[in-house]
Structure formats: structure tokens, C-alpha cells
Design a protein around this motif. Structure first.
Motif, PDB file in Angstrom:
ATOM      1  N   UNK A 165      54.048  99.784  34.064  1.00 45.26           N
ATOM      2  CA  UNK A 165      55.123 100.370  33.288  1.00 45.26           C
ATOM      3  C   UNK A 165      54.746 101.787  32.858  1.00 45.26           C
ATOM      4  N   UNK A 193      49.596 104.217  23.688  1.00 52.12           N
ATOM      5  CA  UNK A 193      50.664 103.377  23.138  1.00 52.12           C
ATOM      6  C   UNK A 193      50.415 101.902  23.431  1.00 52.12           C
TER       7      UNK A 193
ATOM      8  N   UNK B 135      66.596  99.047  31.031  1.00 55.87           N
ATOM      9  CA  UNK B 135      65.480  99.688  30.332  1.00 55.87           C
ATOM     10  C   UNK B 135      65.888 101.060  29.810  1.00 55.87           C
ATOM     11  N   UNK B 151      61.881 114.770  21.939  1.00 57.07           N
ATOM     12  CA  UNK B 151      60.622 115.095  22.599  1.00 57.07           C
ATOM     13  C   UNK B 151      59.744 113.878  22.872  1.00 57.07           C
ATOM     14  N   UNK B 153      59.531 111.031  24.428  1.00 59.75           N
ATOM     15  CA  UNK B 153      60.229 110.211  25.417  1.00 59.75           C
ATOM     16  C   UNK B 153      59.370 109.052  25.892  1.00 59.75           C
ATOM     17  N   UNK B 154      58.121 109.040  25.515  1.00 57.26           N
ATOM     18  CA  UNK B 154      57.208 108.067  26.081  1.00 57.26           C
ATOM     19  C   UNK B 154      57.330 106.700  25.413  1.00 57.26           C
ATOM     20  N   UNK B 155      57.279 106.680  24.072  1.00 51.12           N
ATOM     21  CA  UNK B 155      57.281 105.384  23.396  1.00 51.12           C
ATOM     22  C   UNK B 155      58.527 104.542  23.684  1.00 51.12           C
ATOM     23  N   UNK B 157      60.619 104.430  26.119  1.00 52.50           N
ATOM     24  CA  UNK B 157      60.634 103.926  27.484  1.00 52.50           C
ATOM     25  C   UNK B 157      59.605 102.825  27.671  1.00 52.50           C
ATOM     26  N   UNK B 158      58.417 103.028  27.121  1.00 52.87           N
ATOM     27  CA  UNK B 158      57.362 102.025  27.257  1.00 52.87           C
ATOM     28  C   UNK B 158      57.722 100.753  26.499  1.00 52.87           C
ATOM     29  N   UNK B 161      60.358  98.940  28.349  1.00 53.80           N
ATOM     30  CA  UNK B 161      59.728  98.380  29.541  1.00 53.80           C
ATOM     31  C   UNK B 161      58.909  97.148  29.213  1.00 53.80           C
ATOM     32  N   UNK B 162      58.172  97.194  28.118  1.00 49.74           N
ATOM     33  CA  UNK B 162      57.361  96.037  27.733  1.00 49.74           C
ATOM     34  C   UNK B 162      58.245  94.839  27.424  1.00 49.74           C
ATOM     35  N   UNK B 197      51.421  96.617  20.377  1.00 52.49           N
ATOM     36  CA  UNK B 197      51.787  97.924  20.934  1.00 52.49           C
ATOM     37  C   UNK B 197      53.178  98.338  20.467  1.00 52.49           C
TER      38      UNK B 197
END
Lengths: 205, 205
Positions: A165, A193, B135, B151, B153-155, B157-158, B161-162, B197
Motif C-alpha cells: 500500500x 505512518x 480508497x 499537502x 496526501x500520504x496519511x 491514502x494510507x 488503503x489499510x 498506525x
DNA sequence: CCCCTCGTGACACCGAGTGTCAATGCGCTA
DNA sequence: TAGCGCATTGACACTCGGTGTCACGAGGGG
């Protein structure tokens, strides 16, 4: 004595045709998009018959996705090669970095291919299929690595899924920024994360 | 005054044809496998023309995957409806439980459909495509929910996804055990793994 | 020198999916 | 009631991805 040479020669001939095919395909696909190019155009450009194309690639999508074929085996090998005592988050971060590093290395070609895959639904679907296979392989590797019993099927699958992921997220951001974002930094941030979930299992048992 | 009735009648007729088609398709597919049934067989069994089939479904895969279409919108709606102060892990656990609960409810039909999807590569690919869309939707919902800036954008999406990763794992285990495993218990165990997480971000900021 | 095998091209074929057009049914309106 | 307009459908031809089959030629081994 010729058996070795013969095999080698045949192998090289096969590789030559395969390269010619992928070269022609990638050029046309980048130019006119996936749906705008027919297999007949590709094989005409490469100078072989349509039948031969399908002897080398299982489908039209494969000629693009095959480009990333060895990444999966490379990832699994990397995970197997990580030191035994390493934390899962560390081991998986290095594992996922294998294909990402390759992308960063030949960023010129890799970027175009990745962008083509991510924006083409048919290719994206094949890519996700491949990722699912990688996830199963990584999960199996994790079971052996951490000495888990066969009953605990949930953690390894989730851990492998989280790693892939993160891989996927990094790829999207890298591709979306046209290569401006640094894959290494993105990978570090992504694993920062998910690490709490990845490593919680070793703290509990 | 007939406009409402006309629309309603037309809608009901459309629904009737769609149901007839899915019914015929599911029966044949469960019997002879995905590749063992042609669209012509399905439409003959349903009593419509091939052209009509493709007016209702975009592809042969769609007649199966469409079965899970409203799950995605249902999930997104559920996440939007969760109380604002709730921990991400809790909100997402309830979110993912929406489609899982439906499966557990009509386990007779759902199980066969899910098994068909998971063991058929073409269907699995479509399913993964759909999950990818879910997702993205969930990630967007999370951004608004947690008041994150564009800004970061990572958390989101992750995290999304999780959650879907857990959803997928539960579905696989449920399907692999022929419905013997309890989806609710599996979901709880899966979210116990990924929660550290999911919730770490609120502890840090 | 013959044979055997492997890779290839040519061709027919199947099935998914689309464009097009004519026919049908139905509500609406004069 | 006759006619108009709209949506749905069936029929047909067509494109394209993918496969089975066969015949041909090159090259290597007996």
C-alpha cells in the motif's frame, strides 16, 4: 557440446524478439495511448506476426506490465535476505525500496511506463493483480521469517498489504508529480505512518 | 402528471431486465465458471439480445461486480456519518463493516458471488479496480473529516488503503473458510492490528 | 544425408464489445 | 382517436483481442 550454446543462442534470439516487441509497443503506446494502438500495429512495427506476439506475451497488457515482472521476485528475494532480527517495518521498507529504487534509477523510461499504467484502467487492473500476487508471496515470507504458526494468517497478510500500500502510494505521488517528488523521502514518510502497526506484533508476541 | 409515473414505470422495467440478466448470469456462472459461459448463453437464458446486455452492463465482468456496486457508496456514506470526534480506527472499522455486514446477512448468495470473484482472475482484477476507487473516495472523506491540509496526501491514502486491506483480508478468510469464520470477529482482529498506525496521527498532529 | 525439433507465419475461428438503423411500445397532445 | 416524440429493443455488421492448427524453413544431431 552445442547443447549449451544452442540454448544460449535460442535464449538470446528470444530476448531479441521480446525487446523489439516491447520497444515498438512502448513507443506506440506512449504516443497514442493504450486503446489507440492495436496489436496489429505493434507487430507490423516490430516486423513479426500477430501470432508471434501472443507467443511472447499473454495479453496486450502484458507487454507493459511484464516490464515490472522481475520486481516482484526481487522484492521477495530482498525480504528473504534481510537480517533475521530486523524489525518488520525496517525489513519491509528495504523490500519495497527495491522496485522503487529501480524506478528512481532509470526515471526517464520508468516514469512514462508508470504513468501509462496508472492512468489506463486496463493496465492498472493488471498491475493490481500482480501486486496481489506479490502480497501473497511477501506474506508467506513473513510467516517463515517471524516464525509464526499457520493459524495466525491475519498479521502477515495485513503487514504485506500495508507495505505494498505504501509502495502504491509512493508510486502514485511520484508519478503524479512527474518525478519531482523524491521516492526515497516519500517511502520514509509512508513507513513512518505504518510502522506502529507493523512492529506492534513483536512487542506483543 | 404522468411524467412521474412514466419515469417510475421505465425505471421498474429497467430494474426488471437487469435483475433477470444478473439472475441468469449468476446461475450459469456459478455452474460452469466465468470462462465457461458466453454472453450469448446468458442473454439466451434471459431472453434478451446481446446488444441489450451491453446496454445494462459495461462488460461481462460487470454483471458480477455490479452486485457490489452500492457497497462503495454505502461505505463512503457511513464514514461521512460517523461522529466527528471518533478515532480513525473506530470510524473506519464501522465503515468497512457496512459491506461486510451485508455479506454476513445474505451469506448464502454473497458467499458464492465472493468466491466466484476471488477465484476468477478477470473478476478479481475488476474488484481491485473498484477498491482502488473506494480508497480514493475514503481518502478524500478522511481529509475533510480530520481537517487535514491538501499537502498531507500520504496519511489519508494510507489509512484508507489499510482499512480496505483489512476488508480484503477478512473477505478472503471468510470466503476461504466457506463462511465458517465470523466476519465480525475477523474485522475486529484485523483492526486491532492496524489501529496503532491509524490512530498515531491524532496523537502527533 | 535424413530426420527431428523448434520458432514462425498464415489462416480460420471464437468471443467480447460497439455503431447503426429500423421497429416497437408508450405517453402526450391536438 | 389520430398523430407526434421519446426511449427501449433487436438485428446485423464490424473491430479487435486472443487461440488452435498447420505448413514451412532453419539448424542441429544421428
Amino acid at each position: 557440446m552445442s547443447s549449451r550454446r544452442e540454448i544460449s543462442l535460442a535464449e538470446r534470439k528470444r530476448q531479441l524478439v521480446a525487446d523489439e516487441l516491447t520497444e515498438a509497443a512502448l513507443q506506440l503506446l506512449a504516443l497514442k495511448g493504450f486503446d489507440g494502438v492495436t496489436v496489429d500495429e505493434i507487430v507490423t512495427s516490430a516486423g513479426v506476426s500477430k501470432r508471434t506476439f501472443f507467443r511472447y506475451f499473454a495479453s496486450k497488457e502484458d507487454v507493459v506490465v511484464q516490464f515490472l515482472a522481475d520486481m516482484g521476485t526481487g522484492m521477495c528475494a530482498e525480504l528473504a535476505a534481510r537480517p533475521a532480527g530486523e524489525l518488520p517495518s525496517e525489513a519491509l521498507r528495504h523490500t519495497v525500496w527495491v522496485p522503487l529504487g529501480e524506478c528512481a534509477e532509470h526515471s526517464d523510461r520508468a516514469l512514462r511506463v508508470v504513468q501509462l499504467i496508472l492512468r489506463t484502467p486496463a493496465l492498472n487492473a493488471r498491475f493490481l493483480e500482480r501486486q496481489a500476487r506479490w502480497r501473497d508471496d511477501l506474506a508467506a515470507e513473513l510467516v517463515g521469517r517471524l516464525g509464526l504458526d499457520a493459524g495466525a494468517e491475519l498479521y502477515p497478510r495485513l503487514a504485506a498489504g500495508m507495505a505494498l500500500n505504501a509502495f502504491d502510494a509512493v508510486l502514485h505521488l511520484w508519478s503524479g508529480s512527474d518525478g519531482a517528488e523524491d521516492p526515497a523521502a516519500l517511502t520514509d514518510r509512508a513507513f513512518a505512518v505504518i510502522a506502529p502497526a507493523l512492529d506492534a506484533v513483536v512487542g506483543r508476541g
